[in-house]
Write an enzyme that holds these catalytic residues in place. Sequence first.
Site, PDB file in Angstrom:
ATOM      1  N   GLY A   8      27.239  45.959  33.983  1.00 25.90           N
ATOM      2  CA  GLY A   8      26.969  45.091  35.133  1.00 25.90           C
ATOM      3  C   GLY A   8      26.965  43.602  34.835  1.00 25.90           C
ATOM      4  O   GLY A   8      26.272  42.838  35.506  1.00 25.90           O
ATOM      5  N   ASN A  10      29.466  41.619  35.384  1.00 24.59           N
ATOM      6  CA  ASN A  10      30.079  40.973  36.563  1.00 24.59           C
ATOM      7  C   ASN A  10      29.081  40.903  37.713  1.00 24.59           C
ATOM      8  O   ASN A  10      29.027  39.908  38.439  1.00 24.59           O
ATOM      9  CB  ASN A  10      31.347  41.725  36.991  1.00 24.59           C
ATOM     10  CG  ASN A  10      32.543  41.327  36.160  1.00 24.59           C
ATOM     11  OD1 ASN A  10      33.091  40.245  36.324  1.00 24.59           O
ATOM     12  ND2 ASN A  10      32.927  42.196  35.231  1.00 24.59           N
ATOM     13  N   ASN A 108      38.231  44.579  44.175  1.00 21.53           N
ATOM     14  CA  ASN A 108      37.998  45.164  42.855  1.00 21.53           C
ATOM     15  C   ASN A 108      38.393  44.148  41.788  1.00 21.53           C
ATOM     16  O   ASN A 108      39.342  43.388  41.990  1.00 21.53           O
ATOM     17  CB  ASN A 108      38.871  46.421  42.698  1.00 21.53           C
ATOM     18  CG  ASN A 108      38.724  47.065  41.327  1.00 21.53           C
ATOM     19  OD1 ASN A 108      37.609  47.251  40.824  1.00 21.53           O
ATOM     20  ND2 ASN A 108      39.839  47.403  40.689  1.00 21.53           N
ATOM     21  N   SER A 142      42.365  40.251  37.233  1.00 24.30           N
ATOM     22  CA  SER A 142      42.831  40.156  38.620  1.00 24.30           C
ATOM     23  C   SER A 142      41.726  40.628  39.546  1.00 24.30           C
ATOM     24  O   SER A 142      41.031  41.607  39.251  1.00 24.30           O
ATOM     25  CB  SER A 142      44.027  41.081  38.855  1.00 24.30           C
ATOM     26  OG  SER A 142      45.045  40.865  37.910  1.00 24.30           O
ATOM     27  N   ASP A 151      44.417  50.350  41.846  1.00 20.99           N
ATOM     28  CA  ASP A 151      44.800  49.003  41.376  1.00 20.99           C
ATOM     29  C   ASP A 151      46.100  48.506  42.014  1.00 20.99           C
ATOM     30  O   ASP A 151      46.855  47.755  41.395  1.00 20.99           O
ATOM     31  CB  ASP A 151      44.942  48.964  39.831  1.00 20.99           C
ATOM     32  CG  ASP A 151      43.671  49.373  39.113  1.00 20.99           C
ATOM     33  OD1 ASP A 151      42.584  49.112  39.645  1.00 20.99           O
ATOM     34  OD2 ASP A 151      43.766  49.958  38.020  1.00 20.99           O
ATOM     35  N   HIS A 177      36.637  39.012  29.774  1.00 18.19           N
ATOM     36  CA  HIS A 177      35.355  39.144  30.479  1.00 18.19           C
ATOM     37  C   HIS A 177      34.833  37.786  30.953  1.00 18.19           C
ATOM     38  O   HIS A 177      34.361  37.642  32.064  1.00 18.19           O
ATOM     39  CB  HIS A 177      34.313  39.789  29.546  1.00 18.19           C
ATOM     40  CG  HIS A 177      33.832  41.116  30.059  1.00 18.19           C
ATOM     41  ND1 HIS A 177      33.800  42.254  29.295  1.00 18.19           N
ATOM     42  CD2 HIS A 177      33.354  41.479  31.263  1.00 18.19           C
ATOM     43  CE1 HIS A 177      33.332  43.251  30.006  1.00 18.19           C
ATOM     44  NE2 HIS A 177      33.049  42.815  31.205  1.00 18.19           N
ATOM     45  N   GLU A 180      36.495  36.852  33.952  1.00 18.81           N
ATOM     46  CA  GLU A 180      36.124  37.715  35.080  1.00 18.81           C
ATOM     47  C   GLU A 180      34.925  37.148  35.847  1.00 18.81           C
ATOM     48  O   GLU A 180      34.877  37.226  37.068  1.00 18.81           O
ATOM     49  CB  GLU A 180      35.778  39.125  34.591  1.00 18.81           C
ATOM     50  CG  GLU A 180      36.980  39.915  34.147  1.00 18.81           C
ATOM     51  CD  GLU A 180      36.631  41.369  33.869  1.00 18.81           C
ATOM     52  OE1 GLU A 180      37.343  42.228  34.366  1.00 18.81           O
ATOM     53  OE2 GLU A 180      35.643  41.636  33.156  1.00 18.81           O
TER      54      GLU A 180
HETATM   55  C1  GRF Z   1      35.176  44.777  33.738  1.00 17.68           C
HETATM   56  O1  GRF Z   1      36.029  44.527  32.659  1.00 17.68           O
HETATM   57  C2  GRF Z   1      35.962  45.014  34.990  1.00 17.68           C
HETATM   58  O2  GRF Z   1      37.173  44.312  35.033  1.00 17.68           O
HETATM   59  C3  GRF Z   1      36.263  46.482  34.937  1.00 17.68           C
HETATM   60  O3  GRF Z   1      35.101  47.049  34.368  1.00 17.68           O
HETATM   61  C4  GRF Z   1      34.428  46.095  33.545  1.00 17.68           C
HETATM   62  C5  GRF Z   1      33.004  46.036  33.994  1.00 17.68           C
HETATM   63  O4  GRF Z   1      32.169  45.294  33.152  1.00 17.68           O
HETATM   64  N1  GRF Z   1      36.636  46.985  36.219  1.00 17.68           N
HETATM   65  P1  GRF Z   1      30.679  44.988  33.587  1.00 17.68           P
HETATM   66  O5  GRF Z   1      30.001  46.313  33.918  1.00 17.68           O
HETATM   67  O6  GRF Z   1      30.721  44.076  34.773  1.00 17.68           O
HETATM   68  O7  GRF Z   1      30.028  44.340  32.413  1.00 17.68           O
END
Ligand code: GRF
Length: 203
Positions: A8, A10, A108, A142, A151, A177, A180
């Site tokens: 988690g 993100n 996503n 992305s 995707d 990451h 992201e």
């Molecule tokens: C991320 O790399 C995201 O792109 C992918 O899963 C991962 C999740 O990481 N879909 P986190 O749980 O947010 O640390």
Amino acid sequence: MVLVSGNGTNLQALINAEQERRLGPGTIAAVLSDKPWVYALARAEAAGIPVFTEVSNKKLPRHEQRQDLSGRILETAANTGIDLIILAGFLSILEGNIIKQYAGRIINIHPSLLPKYGGMGMYGERVHRAVLEAGETESGCSVHLVDAGTDTGPVLLQRKVPVLPDDTADGLAERVHREEYIAIVDAAITMVKKIIAERQGRL
Ligand code: GRF
């Protein structure tokens, strides 16, 4: 509502953005996991966000499993009055009514420059290993709208990182990451603005 399956980080970027008032009027109304006891749920609880866990019923055939789980997620979203669903490291595939009812409202984040290195089985470290094996010189992440495929929906934004000559999957994953966290917040801000504009247009 943010859907999660793991650490988690993100989700944490989104929580931080909300706490810093960067999501405008957007709030994370719920966090839902398809796995109990994942750290993402602890992050949500620490931020005072209502959490839900909906696990796949493994007794059902695969297709029915997806329909059943997606149906329960749709019910939670509808009951909570959700406008936007963000998949932030969510590993189950959504199928059925939720895709139709939330068309253009599910996003996503994926750790590659789609359409490259996406689709079934392309998640986590596998993505970065495939990028390195192919000898790519750049990778990235992305954010895309979710459609009935895996995707495959229209890409909203991408952020690139270089692939270094002596890169490892872990090193590349970490670099991706970091991008992201920026991408998911930017995409959330864009979607919140879009939803508000559409709502005002309807008045
Ligand atoms: C991320 O790399 C995201 O792109 C992918 O899963 C991962 C999740 O990481 N879909 P986190 O749980 O947010 O640390």
